[in-house]
Structure formats: C-alpha cells, structure tokens
Design an enzyme around this catalytic site. Structure first.
Site, PDB file in Angstrom:
ATOM      1  CG  HIS A 111      -0.132   0.046   2.400  1.00  0.00           C
ATOM      2  ND1 HIS A 111       0.412  -0.805   3.019  1.00  0.00           N
ATOM      3  CD2 HIS A 111       0.207   0.996   3.455  1.00  0.00           C
ATOM      4  CE1 HIS A 111       0.968  -0.622   4.352  1.00  0.00           C
ATOM      5  NE2 HIS A 111       0.825   0.587   4.591  1.00  0.00           N
ATOM      6  CG  ASP A 113       1.552   4.910   5.024  1.00  0.00           C
ATOM      7  OD1 ASP A 113       1.003   3.889   5.259  1.00  0.00           O
ATOM      8  OD2 ASP A 113       2.779   5.281   5.269  1.00  0.00           O
ATOM      9  CG  HIS A 265       4.876   1.070   2.974  1.00  0.00           C
ATOM     10  ND1 HIS A 265       4.461   2.133   2.568  1.00  0.00           N
ATOM     11  CD2 HIS A 265       4.324   0.807   4.354  1.00  0.00           C
ATOM     12  CE1 HIS A 265       3.538   2.739   3.355  1.00  0.00           C
ATOM     13  NE2 HIS A 265       3.533   1.948   4.308  1.00  0.00           N
ATOM     14  NE  ARG A 280       2.202   6.417   9.906  1.00  0.00           N
ATOM     15  CZ  ARG A 280       1.516   5.949   8.955  1.00  0.00           C
ATOM     16  NH1 ARG A 280       1.255   4.696   8.792  1.00  0.00           N
ATOM     17  NH2 ARG A 280       0.410   6.673   8.348  1.00  0.00           N
TER      18      ARG A 280
HETATM   19 FE   FE2 Z   1       1.757   1.862   5.845  1.00  0.00          FE
END
Ligand code: FE2
Length: 323
Positions: A111, A113, A265, A280
C-alpha cells in the site's frame, strides 16, 4: 524490466553522504545527527535525496519522540491518523508496540499510506525502538520503476484513467453492533472515497508513477466492474515483481523516511509474537496527486449513454426502503 541504467540520479551532496541500497530505490544516509536541529542546506539535501531515492535509511540515530517530530516538520505539517494508535496528548505521534497479545494489523498488504484522503501524505517516517531478533522487515517497491517497466500499450491505456480509494481495512475496525455500525457510517461520511489518477506525476522528479494499491483502491472509474477488477488485479500483481523491491532489515535506532508519492510498502509480520516497537510520524501533502493526463469528459464515454437509474426514481414504483 525498467532500464536499470540511470533510473536514479547519482548524487553528491555537500553535507550528507548517500549510499544507494536498491537498484531502483533506497539509500543509506550518514553524516547527519537527527537529535540536533538541522541547517537549511541539510534539509534541502535530504529533500532532494528523498525524492530521488524514495526510501532514506538513517542508521544509528539516538533520538527522542520530540526529535522525531521535529525532523518530520522540516518537510511539512504532521498529520493525525484517524484510525491508528495515536499517543494520548500527542496525536501526531503513532506508536506501534506489537508483541504477544497485540499482533500487527493490516500493514502486511502492499500500500501507499492513507490514499483514502484527497491529499495522501507526502511521506512517512518510522523509527525503530525495539526490534525482533529476526524477522519484521519492511518491503518497499518503486512504483515509478514499475510504471516505467509497463509496455507502451498498457501505459497508453492507463493514461487519464482514475481510480476510487476508500477506507479499506479500517472499515473492519468497527464492531457489528448498532454503535459500531453508526460509527462506521460517520467515519465513511467524514472520509468519503477519494478519486486519484492511476498514473500520477511526481511533484519533484516529474516521473510517472503507478498509483493504485490493493489496500485502498476499490475500482476504476467509468469501467464495468469485471473490467475494473481484472485490470486492478493485473496492476496489483506488478507491485510483486522482486526486481523493483528494496527489502529493509531493521536495526535498533534506525529511522526510515519514505516517499509516499512513488513508493509502496508492506510490513512483514513474521516476527510475531516477538516484540517490535516503532514510532511513526506522517507528513501532510497539501496538494492532490497530479494526473499524467486529464480524465476524459464523461459525456463522451459510451458507458454513460445509459443514464444512472437514480434519475428515474420518480417514474418508478416506490422501492420498499423509500416508503
Ligand atoms: Fe503503511
């Protein structure tokens, strides 16, 4: 296969040092300490390297959560993820603390993000705090190289097409209860489906990028369902081609900053139930993806010669749910 020679630009920076990791993407960056404030020149060089290599790996960075957020803000405002495990009082910081009893969820699908947003993020940064003794890699794919490797005929077919992206696996977070169904409805009202070009143009490099992913892309606009399904499945398979990947093996205290325009990723969930803890931050892109060509006028498409059935609602018998 794409043309390997000269796909990435060779870089020679004044402040940072880059060492290319994959054939089509990825570079290790050294010569910079992310626990300190960065100069304008360093930020410009990192920005350039980020667009060129797609995935930047900064090893041996001993940084706090504040340092991570400061680093992210050099490249834009940080976003708040509507469905992730945000930190209380600091919603821009996401902590993934996966271990026995808290398995990783839905990140092992290829995908980009948050493509359910009209303006998907420009980049995502992950910082490793605890890593498993083995496993837990993150796999990256260059969607610019994958586009480059498509045949001329397919590239021409895809030009100007648009695809619809929705909340994907986040729809499954809501329990099947009256309250859960109501919250799911409200979430889908707030984050309505986004329409993006299937071929987008990178805002920095100008490269064309295949921009559909199996996590969020539901269908191609203006095509019959079976046509759309077959073409999307074929395009999703293109992302699986090993030659276009860089598989990243984590060390502790490593920061990875990827380009959410050109890179997909997929996290490998093989380490469970060992612990893997990451922080993150995600950087907002204020602009919608740039299309490689304008979409055709729907009025000129034969599929649209049949008007939508909703236009005839008054001339038909009342449907049961309308009563
Ligand atoms: Fe992701």
């Amino acid at each position: 296969m794409s043309n390997v020679i000269n796909f990435l630009t060779e870089t020679n920076y004044k402040t940072i040092t880059t060492a290319q990791k994959g054939v089509f993407l990825g570079a290790e960056v050294t010569g910079v300490d992310l626990s300190k404030k960065l100069s304008k020149e360093i930020i410009e060089e990192i920005t350039d390297a980020h667009a060129n290599y797609g995935v930047l790996v900064f090893p041996d960075q001993f940084i706090s959560s504040d340092d991570l957020q400061r680093f992210g803000r050099y490249f834009g405002e940080l976003s708040v993820h509507p469905f992730s495990t945000n930190t209380e009082g600091n919603p821009e910081l996401i902590i993934f603390d996966n271990k026995e009893g808290n398995p990783p969820a839905s990140t092992d699908v290829w995908h980009t993000d948050e493509t359910f947003r009209d303006c998907p993020p420009m980049g995502t940064i992950l910082y490793s705090k605890v890593i498993p003794s083995h496993g837990g890699d993150t796999n990256f794919a260059s969607m610019a190289a994958i586009y480059d490797g498509l045949s001329d005929r397919l590239q021409s077919f895809l030009s100007g097409l648009e695809a619809i992206h929705d909340l994907g696996p986040f729809k499954n977070l809501f329990p099947d209860t009256p309250e859960g169904r109501k919250n799911k409805y409200l979430a889908q009202e707030k984050y309505q489906s986004a329409t993006h070009p299937i071929v987008r143009v990178h805002s920095v490099t100008g490269k064309k990028i295949l921009f559909v992913n199996p996590q969020f892309t539901t269908h191609i606009k203006g095509m019959a369902e079976d046509e759309s399904r077959s073409i999307l499945d074929m395009l999703f398979k293109k992302t699986l081609t090993h030659e276009y990947h860089y598989r990243h093996k984590w060390d502790k205290n490593m920061l990875v900053f990827w380009d959410n325009q050109a890179i997909q990723h997929s996290a490998v969930h093989d380490y469970y139930p060992q612990q893997r803890m990451m922080e993150r931050v995600t950087i907002i892109n204020e602009h919608q993806p740039i299309a490689d060509a304008p979409p055709p006028d729907p009025a000129t498409l034969r599929k649209y010669l049949m008007p939508p059935i909703t236009q005839f609602s008054n001339s038909r018998q009342k449907r049961h749910h309308d009563k």
